[in-house]
Design a protein around this motif. Structure first.
Motif, PDB file in Angstrom:
ATOM      1  N   THR A 163       0.838  -1.189   0.000  1.00  0.00           N
ATOM      2  CA  THR A 163       0.000   0.000   0.000  1.00  0.00           C
ATOM      3  C   THR A 163       0.875   1.241   0.000  1.00  0.00           C
ATOM      4  O   THR A 163       1.935   1.266   0.636  1.00  0.00           O
ATOM      5  CB  THR A 163      -0.922   0.006   1.230  1.00  0.00           C
ATOM      6  OG1 THR A 163      -1.723  -1.190   1.205  1.00  0.00           O
ATOM      7  CG2 THR A 163      -1.835   1.220   1.242  1.00  0.00           C
ATOM      8  N   ARG A 164       0.433   2.258  -0.733  1.00  0.00           N
ATOM      9  CA  ARG A 164       1.190   3.506  -0.826  1.00  0.00           C
ATOM     10  C   ARG A 164       1.559   4.014   0.565  1.00  0.00           C
ATOM     11  O   ARG A 164       0.712   4.142   1.447  1.00  0.00           O
ATOM     12  CB  ARG A 164       0.368   4.564  -1.564  1.00  0.00           C
ATOM     13  CG  ARG A 164       1.129   5.841  -1.877  1.00  0.00           C
ATOM     14  CD  ARG A 164       0.197   6.875  -2.477  1.00  0.00           C
ATOM     15  NE  ARG A 164      -0.308   6.478  -3.780  1.00  0.00           N
ATOM     16  CZ  ARG A 164      -1.517   6.800  -4.241  1.00  0.00           C
ATOM     17  NH1 ARG A 164      -2.361   7.485  -3.480  1.00  0.00           N
ATOM     18  NH2 ARG A 164      -1.895   6.408  -5.447  1.00  0.00           N
TER      19      ARG A 164
ATOM     20  N   PRO B 290       0.294  -1.659 -10.875  1.00  0.00           N
ATOM     21  CA  PRO B 290      -0.783  -1.164 -10.015  1.00  0.00           C
ATOM     22  C   PRO B 290      -1.747  -2.311  -9.696  1.00  0.00           C
ATOM     23  O   PRO B 290      -2.009  -3.157 -10.559  1.00  0.00           O
ATOM     24  CB  PRO B 290      -1.466  -0.093 -10.876  1.00  0.00           C
ATOM     25  CG  PRO B 290      -0.473   0.258 -11.939  1.00  0.00           C
ATOM     26  CD  PRO B 290       0.316  -0.979 -12.185  1.00  0.00           C
TER      27      PRO B 290
ATOM     28  N   GLU C 184       7.125   2.800  -6.641  1.00  0.00           N
ATOM     29  CA  GLU C 184       6.637   4.175  -6.537  1.00  0.00           C
ATOM     30  C   GLU C 184       5.920   4.600  -7.820  1.00  0.00           C
ATOM     31  O   GLU C 184       4.938   5.351  -7.776  1.00  0.00           O
ATOM     32  CB  GLU C 184       7.793   5.112  -6.208  1.00  0.00           C
ATOM     33  CG  GLU C 184       8.324   4.902  -4.786  1.00  0.00           C
ATOM     34  CD  GLU C 184       9.615   5.645  -4.500  1.00  0.00           C
ATOM     35  OE1 GLU C 184      10.263   6.101  -5.483  1.00  0.00           O
ATOM     36  OE2 GLU C 184       9.982   5.779  -3.313  1.00  0.00           O
TER      37      GLU C 184
ATOM     38  N   TRP D 156       2.488   3.162  -7.680  1.00  0.00           N
ATOM     39  CA  TRP D 156       1.668   3.930  -6.738  1.00  0.00           C
ATOM     40  C   TRP D 156       1.100   5.203  -7.358  1.00  0.00           C
ATOM     41  O   TRP D 156       0.115   5.754  -6.871  1.00  0.00           O
ATOM     42  CB  TRP D 156       2.492   4.275  -5.499  1.00  0.00           C
ATOM     43  CG  TRP D 156       2.611   3.157  -4.513  1.00  0.00           C
ATOM     44  CD1 TRP D 156       1.810   2.071  -4.389  1.00  0.00           C
ATOM     45  CD2 TRP D 156       3.599   3.030  -3.481  1.00  0.00           C
ATOM     46  NE1 TRP D 156       2.227   1.270  -3.350  1.00  0.00           N
ATOM     47  CE2 TRP D 156       3.338   1.838  -2.770  1.00  0.00           C
ATOM     48  CE3 TRP D 156       4.689   3.801  -3.083  1.00  0.00           C
ATOM     49  CZ2 TRP D 156       4.093   1.403  -1.698  1.00  0.00           C
ATOM     50  CZ3 TRP D 156       5.468   3.378  -2.016  1.00  0.00           C
ATOM     51  CH2 TRP D 156       5.173   2.187  -1.328  1.00  0.00           C
TER      52      TRP D 156
ATOM     53  N   SER E 176      -2.188   3.762  -8.694  1.00  0.00           N
ATOM     54  CA  SER E 176      -3.078   3.059  -7.770  1.00  0.00           C
ATOM     55  C   SER E 176      -2.526   3.183  -6.355  1.00  0.00           C
ATOM     56  O   SER E 176      -1.303   3.226  -6.170  1.00  0.00           O
ATOM     57  CB  SER E 176      -3.163   1.581  -8.172  1.00  0.00           C
ATOM     58  OG  SER E 176      -3.745   0.799  -7.155  1.00  0.00           O
ATOM     59  N   PRO E 177      -3.392   3.224  -5.336  1.00  0.00           N
ATOM     60  CA  PRO E 177      -2.895   3.281  -3.957  1.00  0.00           C
ATOM     61  C   PRO E 177      -2.143   2.017  -3.544  1.00  0.00           C
ATOM     62  O   PRO E 177      -1.447   2.021  -2.536  1.00  0.00           O
ATOM     63  CB  PRO E 177      -4.171   3.439  -3.117  1.00  0.00           C
ATOM     64  CG  PRO E 177      -5.222   3.884  -4.070  1.00  0.00           C
ATOM     65  CD  PRO E 177      -4.860   3.314  -5.399  1.00  0.00           C
ATOM     66  N   GLU E 178      -2.331   0.955  -4.311  1.00  0.00           N
ATOM     67  CA  GLU E 178      -1.683  -0.311  -3.993  1.00  0.00           C
ATOM     68  C   GLU E 178      -0.875  -0.793  -5.192  1.00  0.00           C
ATOM     69  O   GLU E 178      -1.313  -0.661  -6.341  1.00  0.00           O
ATOM     70  CB  GLU E 178      -2.711  -1.377  -3.623  1.00  0.00           C
ATOM     71  CG  GLU E 178      -3.515  -1.033  -2.380  1.00  0.00           C
ATOM     72  CD  GLU E 178      -4.633  -2.024  -2.130  1.00  0.00           C
ATOM     73  OE1 GLU E 178      -5.073  -2.119  -0.969  1.00  0.00           O
ATOM     74  OE2 GLU E 178      -5.070  -2.699  -3.084  1.00  0.00           O
ATOM     75  N   ALA E 179       0.295  -1.359  -4.905  1.00  0.00           N
ATOM     76  CA  ALA E 179       1.141  -1.929  -5.949  1.00  0.00           C
ATOM     77  C   ALA E 179       1.290  -3.426  -5.706  1.00  0.00           C
ATOM     78  O   ALA E 179       1.285  -3.890  -4.564  1.00  0.00           O
ATOM     79  CB  ALA E 179       2.517  -1.263  -5.946  1.00  0.00           C
TER      80      ALA E 179
END
Length: 325
Positions: free
Chosen positions: A138-139, A160, A183, A186, A189-192
């Motif tokens: 998560t970011r 993402p 990064e 991210w 998307s808030p999650e990678a």
């Protein structure tokens, strides 16, 4: 009187430009002898009717209608060609459910599940479906590069967790490049996802199931000229060799189609769906489910339908009629 079909495109992700291209192809494929097709563009809160490439009126979101040429036009059906949010993740589907307007894609729960690669993979893993190992970040999480490499090896794919069309995806071969790749994901998307690399042949196959008939399309073999099947490979003519039907055995073809059919049912899908795989040896590794797959001139689904000696118009007519006729 002909039913009014809204071909909905646009959206709020990096895939906006792809959606525009898909919508043009779908608009041409809606049979004007049976239906009245309309182009509806959505971007944020700005929803509008588009005629001959120009916006002509705002959509009334209270009932999904529009005032046009002195009359109130109600849409009877929505053919969703938005890739990414809000058309692929269940948000728009919820709106149409509230409006009691039938639409072309999976429902809210199915769309939300399949749009989240990590959730979908872990759900399907429970049914014995083979796939690469992956780690979700998560970011803002700390990035332990050494642990990731120890768990997944190198190279890895970083992507993402939600989205598509290969935005924000990196194939990482060197440990020192892994943090920057995460990064980059991210940003989309808030999650990678950091995913184990499976060295094999990429395959993809579409299908659609309706109340009284189903079509499981031929499998396509994907051979990108770039390092992997990135955005350029997907949408640049000549950047990828796409062979339909794939040059694999009949046994493998049937196994791939049967697996796609099983995944379609497990995820409670509806409408045209495409499932992607990597074939390594004799093993199919599941990659992801695409519930609003690309419908551009270079996209897989139109190619696969053509390989069945059918036209996109035939399939789209059947999908619409399955729900409103």
């Amino acid at each position: 009187m002909k039913k009014n079909i809204a071909v909905v495109y646009g959206g709020d992700s990096s895939e906006y430009v792809v959606s525009v291209m898909s919508s043009k192809n779908v608009l041409q494929a809606v049979d004007p002898d049976l239906f009245q097709p309309w182009a509806v563009e959505m971007k944020g809160k700005d929803w509008k009717l588009v005629v001959d490439g120009e916006p002509v009126a705002a959509i009334d979101k209270q009932d999904f209608s529009v005032q046009y040429q002195g009359e109130k036009l109600h849409f009877d059906y929505a053919y969703i060609t938005i890739h990414g949010t809000p058309g692929e993740d269940g948000i728009l589907q919820g709106y149409f459910d509230l409006m009691k307007i039938p639409y072309s894609t999976c429902g809210v729960q199915s769309s939300a599940l399949t749009f989240n690669k990590y959730y979908c993979s872990n759900y399907l893993r429970n049914f014995g479906i083979t796939m690469a190992k992956s780690v979700r970040l998560t970011r803002g999480d700390g990035i332990n590069v050494d642990q990731l490499v120890a768990d997944l090896g190198l190279p890895v794919f970083v992507k993402p967790n939600v989205g598509g069309s290969s935005f924000g995806i990196t194939k990482v071969k060197l440990k020192e490049n892994l943090k920057a790749a995460i990064e980059k994901a991210w940003e989309e998307s808030p999650e990678a996802l950091v995913e184990e690399f499976i060295d094999g042949l990429e395959l993809t196959g579409g299908l659609v199931k309706m109340q009284h008939e189903e079509f499981i399309f031929p499998i396509t073999e994907v051979l990108p000229k770039n390092e992997f099947f990135d955005f350029e490979s997907k949408y640049t003519k000549g950047a990828t060799l796409e062979i339909t039907p794939a040059r694999i055995s009949e046994e493998l073809t049937q196994r791939c189609q049967q697996l796609s059919s099983r995944i379609y049912d497990l995820c409670n899908c509806r409408g045209i769906v495409r499932v992607d795989y990597i074939l390594k040896g004799n093993t199919l590794y599941f990659l992801e489910v695409n519930t609003t797959p690309g419908m551009t001139a270079t996209s897989f689904i139109p190619q696969q339908i053509e390989a069945m000696d059918m036209e996109l118009k035939d399939i789209i007519t059947k999908i619409i009629q399955d729900q409103i006729c």
